[in-house]
Write an enzyme that holds these catalytic residues in place. Structure first.
Site, PDB file in Angstrom:
ATOM      1  N   HIS A   1       0.830  -1.210   0.000  1.00 50.96           N
ATOM      2  CA  HIS A   1       0.000   0.000   0.000  1.00 50.96           C
ATOM      3  C   HIS A   1       0.868   1.264   0.000  1.00 50.96           C
ATOM      4  CE1 HIS A   1      -2.092   3.178   2.436  1.00 50.96           C
ATOM      5  NE2 HIS A   1      -2.998   2.986   1.490  1.00 50.96           N
TER       6      HIS A   1
ATOM      7  N   GLU B   1      -4.116   8.251   7.297  1.00 54.84           N
ATOM      8  CA  GLU B   1      -5.047   7.330   6.648  1.00 54.84           C
ATOM      9  C   GLU B   1      -5.360   6.176   7.612  1.00 54.84           C
ATOM     10  OE1 GLU B   1      -3.681   5.706   2.918  1.00 54.84           O
ATOM     11  OE2 GLU B   1      -5.583   4.674   2.545  1.00 54.84           O
TER      12      GLU B   1
ATOM     13  N   GLU C   1       2.137   1.817  -3.419  1.00 53.87           N
ATOM     14  CA  GLU C   1       1.058   2.380  -4.251  1.00 53.87           C
ATOM     15  C   GLU C   1       1.039   3.910  -4.118  1.00 53.87           C
ATOM     16  OE1 GLU C   1      -2.861   3.972  -3.246  1.00 53.87           O
ATOM     17  OE2 GLU C   1      -3.113   1.856  -2.715  1.00 53.87           O
ATOM     18  N   HIS C   2       1.089   4.419  -2.878  1.00 53.58           N
ATOM     19  CA  HIS C   2       1.117   5.869  -2.667  1.00 53.58           C
ATOM     20  C   HIS C   2       2.322   6.497  -3.361  1.00 53.58           C
ATOM     21  CE1 HIS C   2      -1.618   7.265   0.775  1.00 53.58           C
ATOM     22  NE2 HIS C   2      -2.040   6.056   0.470  1.00 53.58           N
TER      23      HIS C   2
END
Lengths: 430, 432
Positions: free
Chosen positions: A72, A148, A75-76
């Site tokens: 993840h 997040e 991905e960012h």
């Protein structure tokens, strides 16, 4: 070298066709034209998700473990570009809206546009293959992702599910949150990100899907050209390490307190490790969806009984999720009385009859939902990619729906409801 | 009489109307109906309960199980009966979506099936001696109360609702679409029957049909339907937000992991105002996209938040800015937000920001055409607000907006309230 051949699959009843090709680089591409739509929607996805956190470094015998949440995080970070600016800006220049998401088994980059498809495709095909990580930009992202994670920590439904997964599984990384934890992401370094990118973002591990009012042959030619100019080095198959997972759950019950109005209840059922894939796995998913709908779906008399007693509300639902290394069902909702709800479920689920009429209603419902899928391009892409990374395809669905029998549901129920494979997660008001 | 926007047939007149959007784009058929009911303090829960009761059973399908089985037989059609709010009106919606019969075995006529289903649920509820089924009434009343209490579960939405309440400060748009817990607990069968009768006979009613249908068949169906024959109460004029004039600050404390900061601004500009396109550009440059000032400065540069946005309420003339942050970063985040709002006023806006925003908005508006729900939402808002550009006309209007126009509307944007949901624990910070 012969030109890779495009295969066209057709579902004439509903007037849909899909164009598919595997390029020399190993990249697979699929296009599903939806004439008349205003926008085009494209995804570029890698078969790499939150559960892939131990693997062999390509070309060596060395196995590494990387920090939880790194897929993840990666991905960012892919949106960041060398020399400043980011891929979001490039898409904005051509009016596209872009985004990305990570789940247990895949990471997906996407855009949606109503103009300049070609330019936006170029941006998508380029930025996902162009990593740029520095000490500074990695440190900066930690603050953003920490917020997040904290946002999810305040979401009761998310906590309920996350706690349940930790109870169901001993070792398989589906037990962890896709984002990792505030602590685990703090240990991520640029070199970890480069290693994961090199290993998992190889074209042979990736898939491009485009839908909307597009010309399939033109899209495929564009992707082929972009790949040819990259000259990716061939890579042997990726060796992922998945720990052995016992059949039994780790804990049968987990409770937690949060500022919520009423208790939240979720029950989970771990499927035996089965190593199903392709159509077999898809068939299992459809059988499971049918069975849960028949037993506790909104059209079931059991749902009506629980609802009329005030034990559940309209948000009560049950569903099955599976990948190549895991499978589980969850069901639940808010309830004033978790204990009574649990007792009702444990006493009743294995006793409810499943009839031929129940099956036929589910077949109708599923067929309608399948046709409806072609209406929503985002959902269509999501389901398509989900199936690609499990070895099946959208057009397998109608045949499989027709092939299911009452006995399939009975057989699945017998294996799914074993008490040693069941766990419960409850959140109580603080 | 309000005519439909591009692509729509139909009209709204004397409190009732229908619009049809025929298109071959979709494989589904959507039949939606809306009743409008003014939000009134102390009289809102009754309206919220009506769709919940109607959803449960009708004269033809006299139990919820039968209603649900009917939907499954219609090839997994979905039906939602819900309560929402738009401006100072409670919006009761009845939404039926199904696959077009053309793509199904036997080619069933889904248009009449859909119209019949929605009508049955709205107008032929399960009743005994003119009263709702007692058990259904009691069950749904309890669930409504629980739903109201559960509003605290979703912290983002809770913070937003609290800000709207603070901004409204007694104005009707601040009333929750569900009413209050006390109100829900007090409701009697007579209260709810009274609201239902009012909705059935007098409240404005609007129908929408989207899909591959013959608009003449739709027209005939509505011309022949009894509930469309009589005139009904007119649409109430939407009341704009009246700002307090002095920026207020409210802080709530709960055991949360993340702080939510929300700022409310008066814009004075609603969807039918000539300056509306300039305001849309303003909000887009400030916080509508990843290239916008708030995302770039609160998230990308200062690393304070995962999300930071600005969005408009075109009915009320209101803008809301929001971000999820570390508790200790409240001052830092508000400072950055204020700076960005100041920069908008000073016209510190690059050509690139204007271009990217125009393109991004164009993409969003054009993409509305691919979703039946958004096609309907756009037309509904247009009818309720009384015109204003939408679709291609709005894109055209946005293309004419200059930086000077944006600076002019920036002058009208005034902070009216700041809301912060934060931890109730002393000295809790990020460094755990």
């Amino acid at each position: 070298m012969p030109k890779p051949e495009t295969v066209i699959q057709e579902h004439a009843d509903i007037d849909e066709r899909i164009y598919q090709v595997r390029l020399d680089s190993g990249l697979s591409v699929a296009v599903l034209p939806r004439p008349g739509f205003t926008k085009a929607y494209a995804t570029y996805a890698t078969h790499y998700g939150s559960i892939d956190n131990a693997f062999k470094v390509p070309g060596t015998d060395r196995t590494v473990s990387v920090p939880d949440g790194i897929a993840h995080f990666l991905e960012h970070k892919m949106f960041e570009k060398e020399g400043g600016g980011d891929a979001f800006d490039d898409f904005s220049r051509y009016g596209a809206s872009s985004n990305a998401y990570t789940d247990y088994v895949s990471t997906t980059f996407l855009f949606s546009t109503t103009s300049h498809l070609q330019e936006n495709m170029d941006i998508l095909l380029d930025f996902v293959q162009r990593p740029y990580f520095t000490e500074e930009n990695v440190a900066k992202e930690k603050g953003i992702i920490e917020q997040e994670i904290r946002m999810y920590l305040d979401m009761p439904g998310d906590r309920l599910h996350s706690n349940l997964m930790k109870a169901l599984y001993h070792h398989n990384s589906v037990r962890l949150d896709v984002t990792g934890s505030v602590e685990s992401i703090r240990t991520i370094r640029p070199e970890d990100l480069y290693l994961c990118h090199r290993t998992f973002y190889h074209p042979s591990n990736m898939h491009v899907f485009v839908t909307g009012d597009v010309d399939a042959e033109r899209v495929i030619a564009q992707v082929a050209e972009a790949q040819a100019s990259r000259e990716a080095q061939p890579q042997p198959p990726i060796e992922r390490e998945y720990p052995h997972e016992p059949a039994e759950v780790r804990e049968s019950r987990v409770e937690y307190r949060m500022p919520v109005a009423a208790p939240l209840f979720m029950m989970g059922f771990k499927d035996e490790p089965n190593h199903l894939k392709g159509r077999e796995l898809l068939r299992r998913e459809i059988v499971a969806a049918f069975m849960w709908n028949v037993l506790v779906g909104r059209s079931s008399s059991f749902f009506a009984r629980l609802y009329e007693q005030g034990l559940i509300n309209n948000r009560f639902q049950a569903h099955y999720t599976a990948g190549l290394t895991y499978g589980f069902s969850v069901l639940g909702s808010e309830t004033p009385d978790p204990e009574r709800l649990e007792a009702e479920l444990r006493d009743t689920l294995d006793k409810l009859p499943i009839s031929q009429q129940d099956l036929e209603r589910q077949q109708r419902r599923e067929l309608g939902e399948y046709v409806g899928l072609f209406q929503n391009l985002e959902e269509l892409a999501y389901v398509h990619n989900h199936l690609v990374f499990r070895g099946s395809s959208l057009f397998d669905i109608p045949d499989l729906i027709g092939s299911i029998r009452v006995e399939d549901m009975e057989e699945f129920r017998a294996r799914q409801l074993s008490p040693s494979q069941t766990a419960v997660s409850v959140i109580f008001p603080e | 009489m309000t005519e439909g926007a591009v692509g729509f047939r139909g009209h709204f007149e004397a409190g009732r109307g229908w619009y049809c959007y025929p298109t071959k784009r979709f494989k589904t058929l959507s039949v939606y109906a809306y009743w409008l009911n003014p939000l009134t303090a102390g009289e809102t829960s009754g309206g919220a309960l009506v769709p919940q009761i109607l959803r449960r059973a009708s004269q033809s399908w006299n139990s919820t199980v039968l209603v649900e089985r009917r939907l499954e037989e219609l090839y997994g059609a979905s039906f939602r009966a819900e309560v929402g709010k738009i401006g100072d009106q409670q919006l009761l919606s009845f939404q039926f979506d199904a696959v077009n019969g053309r793509f199904l075995p036997g080619h069933p006529d889904m248009l009449s099936q859909g119209l019949n289903f929605v009508r049955e649920m709205m107008y032929r509820p399960l009743t005994v001696d003119g009263r709702f089924d007692r058990a259904i009434f009691e069950q749904e009343k309890v669930l409504l109360g629980r739903q109201i209490q559960a509003l605290i579960n979703d912290k983002g939405r809770y913070a937003l609702n609290r800000l709207v309440e603070v901004l409204a400060d007694g104005q009707r748009f601040g009333i929750s679409r569900l009413g209050t817990l006390e109100e829900a607990e007090r409701l009697t069968m007579d209260d709810v029957l009274k609201v239902y009768t009012e909705l059935q006979r007098r409240c404005p009613l609007i129908w929408f049909v989207v899909g591959d249908v013959d608009p003449n068949a739709v027209q005939q169906a509505f011309d022949a339907s009894p509930e469309m024959a009589d005139t009904r109460g007119p649409l109430a004029t939407m009341t704009k937000f009246r700002p307090h004039g002095q920026a207020r600050a409210v802080v709530d404390r709960q055991p949360v992991q993340q702080g939510k900061v929300n700022l409310g601004y008066a814009t004075g500009i609603t969807a039918n105002d000539p300056d509306y396109p300039a305001l849309v550009m303003y909000a887009g440059v400030l916080g509508g996209f990843p290239h916008s000032k708030l995302f770039m400065n609160v998230r990308e540069k200062a690393s304070l938040a995962y999300y930071a946005y600005a969005r408009l309420d075109a009915v009320l003339g209101l803008m809301i800015v929001g971000a999820g942050i570390e508790f200790d970063n409240f001052d830092a985040a508000v400072d950055i937000i204020n700076q960005q709002v100041d920069l908008m006023r000073q016209g510190s806006i690059s050509d690139e920001e204007m271009q990217f925003t125009f393109k991004g908005l164009t993409n969003e508006i054009r993409a509305e055409n691919d979703s039946p729900g958004r096609i309907i939402g756009r037309q509904l808002e247009r009818v309720l607000v009384g015109g204003g550009p939408s679709g291609p006309q709005l894109i055209e209007a946005l293309s004419q907006v200059t930086k000077q126009d944006v600076m002019r509307v920036a002058e009208q944007v005034r902070l009216d309230a700041t809301y912060f949901l934060t931890t109730d624990r002393q000295g809790q910070s990020a460094a755990q």
